[in-house]
Motif scaffolding. Structure first.
Motif, mmCIF file in Angstrom:
data_model
loop_
_atom_site.group_PDB
_atom_site.id
_atom_site.type_symbol
_atom_site.label_atom_id
_atom_site.label_comp_id
_atom_site.label_asym_id
_atom_site.label_seq_id
_atom_site.Cartn_x
_atom_site.Cartn_y
_atom_site.Cartn_z
ATOM 1 N N GLN A 10 0.821 -1.212 0.000
ATOM 2 C CA GLN A 10 0.000 0.000 0.000
ATOM 3 C C GLN A 10 0.856 1.263 0.000
ATOM 4 O OE1 GLN A 10 -3.919 0.258 1.839
ATOM 5 N NE2 GLN A 10 -3.099 1.794 3.246
ATOM 6 N N ALA A 11 1.964 1.237 0.714
ATOM 7 C CA ALA A 11 2.864 2.393 0.725
ATOM 8 C C ALA A 11 3.478 2.605 -0.653
ATOM 9 C CB ALA A 11 3.961 2.198 1.771
ATOM 10 N N VAL A 12 3.929 1.522 -1.279
ATOM 11 C CA VAL A 12 4.528 1.624 -2.616
ATOM 12 C C VAL A 12 3.485 2.081 -3.634
ATOM 13 C CG1 VAL A 12 5.640 0.322 -4.474
ATOM 14 C CG2 VAL A 12 6.254 -0.122 -2.087
ATOM 15 N N PHE A 13 2.282 1.551 -3.537
ATOM 16 C CA PHE A 13 1.178 1.927 -4.426
ATOM 17 C C PHE A 13 0.944 3.438 -4.400
ATOM 18 C CE2 PHE A 13 -3.522 2.564 -4.704
ATOM 19 C CZ PHE A 13 -3.719 2.164 -6.016
ATOM 20 N N ASN A 14 0.907 4.028 -3.215
ATOM 21 C CA ASN A 14 0.665 5.459 -3.085
ATOM 22 C C ASN A 14 1.865 6.301 -3.504
ATOM 23 O OD1 ASN A 14 -2.068 6.320 -1.596
ATOM 24 N ND2 ASN A 14 -1.469 4.275 -0.917
ATOM 25 N N GLU A 15 3.056 5.834 -3.205
ATOM 26 C CA GLU A 15 4.243 6.577 -3.612
ATOM 27 C C GLU A 15 4.336 6.680 -5.129
ATOM 28 O OE1 GLU A 15 6.959 5.240 0.265
ATOM 29 O OE2 GLU A 15 7.438 4.496 -1.747
#
Length: 429
Positions: free
Chosen positions: A339-344
């Protein structure tokens, strides 16, 4: 005949002279036919004739040379100018190609992709491009999946969830409520054989990928986050086949048909982890640095992250690039949270050393596509908000997922008004 008519008014002596000339011309023609080289032809004579002709031509060329030189010079100048123009065009095309390859000419690529350049209209009427065109479907990517999707999808859209045996009980609650909501275009991507058998026994559309050692090892034994990271690789095939996907975790209760509440104007529409208007849709956050004196206040833009467990994604080039970027980073950074990578990848802008993703995005209505923090911390305590019926409730903020999912069903489906009361706002940790 014209000669004879002209001679009628002349004297007899003139007539005789004319006749003599005519006879001489006729005899000359006869001799020219039978003796083309003359009576005393010789190689020397012929040679002299050739030399004479050559000298005559040379003399003629010498007379014409200044004019011809001017013409040649003019031609050379014209050709040089055309050559310079062609070189300029080639250089410009090469520069455009290099910019396109570097991903730095996004606007020009959109013009090439979507049509001719547009003229800006009057103030306040101009709208930028929001909706990217979909890719050309390529069934050769996965013919078996393509055939299945033709039977399941409605208007080239469907809900897709990944599941292994670790989430079997939640999966049952998930598809039971999807059926109650009247949704028929949904599919479970089974990560093990037990889920395949379980779905078939419950008349649930199911698909199991062809064996893949990298995916299968995670699929069989992986936890929630590990399995969640697989979806970005698996989703790519759906998009290449030309289908829009509403990606769903299984800790979600469906209360209405979500396809009736989508805008479809962006590459990605996602629910938010935000809990109010500011955190869900963005706000100006002022940072205070007293050491800067007059310039102590710095304005920043903040927004709570999109939830990678529930988002609608269209089959566009930016969407596929997003999936590739996230899947690539997760494979290189195994400890990263998907989820963090998706948003970044979705939000970080281009900057030196990094080319940002040019994808259009939309935040879903937080009261229609509701996370469990909004429900348990706000909605259940507000008499007016309690009367609203969300499209889905995602139990993403709480680890006791199954119990809260069952309580959501009791509250919204069975009408039990106190079904949510026993739970704390947060977790029990």
């Amino acid at each position: 005949m014209a000669v004879l008519r002209r001679e009628k008014g002349q004297s007899p002596q003139g007539s005789r002279i004319a006749v003599s000339i005519l006879i001489g011309i006729l005899l000359g023609c006869v001799f020219a036919v039978f003796y083309p080289h003359g009576f005393f032809s010789s190689n020397l004579t012929v040679s002299h004739r050739r030399i004479a002709n050559s000298n005559l031509q040379t003399g003629s060329s010498s007379c014409e040379s200044p004019d011809r030189i001017k013409m040649v010079k003019a031609d050379i100048v014209s050709i040089s100018e055309k050559n310079a123009e062609l070189k300029k065009q080639a250089r410009e095309l090469n520069e455009k190609l290099q910019l396109a390859e570097q991903g730095q000419d996004h606007a020009q690529k959109q013009v090439l992709l979507l049509g001719k350049q547009q003229k800006a209209d009057s103030f306040g009427t101009v709208k930028g491009l929001r909706t990217n065109p979909t890719v050309v479907p390529d069934e050769s990517v996965n013919p078996r999946l393509a055939k299945l999707l033709e039977e399941i999808a409605v208007r080239k859209e469907l809900i897709v969830a990944l599941a292994n045996s670790n989430v079997k009980t939640m999966l049952e609650v998930w598809f039971t409520n999807i059926k109650k909501a009247g949704v028929r275009n949904y599919l479970v991507v089974a990560l093990d054989d037990q889920i395949v058998d379980f779905c078939k026994s419950n008349d649930v559309p199911v698909y199991k990928r062809d064996p893949d050692s990298d995916i299968d090892s995670v699929a069989r034994t992986g936890g929630n986050h590990a399995v969640s990271g697989l979806k970005f690789r698996i989703l790519r095939e759906f998009l290449q086949l030309g289908y829009s996907v509403l990606l769903s975790d299984v800790d979600i209760i469906y209360l209405q048909n979500p396809f009736e509440h989508l805008y479809r104007d962006s590459d990605v529409e996602s629910m938010s982890d935000g809990h109010d208007n500011m955190t869900a849709y963005g706000f100006n956050d002022v940072f205070n640095d007293p050491a800067m004196g007059w310039a102590r206040y710095a304005h920043t833009m903040r927004i709570w992250v999109y939830n990678s467990g529930f988002f609608y994604i269209r089959p566009t080039l930016p969407s596929i690039e997003l999936l590739d970027r996230v899947a690539g980073r997760l494979s290189r950074e195994p400890k990263s949270w998907d989820q963090a990578v998706f948003n970044e990848e979705l939000f970080f802008p281009s900057h030196p050393g990094y080319d940002g993703l040019h994808a259009a995005k939309r935040t879903m209505d937080m009261f229609l596509f509701m996370n469990s923090k909004v429900l348990f911390k706000t909605v259940r305590k507000d008499p007016a908000l309690k009367t609203l019926k969300p499209v889905i409730v995602h139990v993403n903020y709480h680890p006791d997922k199954l119990r809260r999912m069952q309580a959501v069903v009791e509250f919204y489906v069975n009408g039990k008004q106190d079904a949510l009361d026993p739970f704390p706002d947060g977790s029990d940790w």
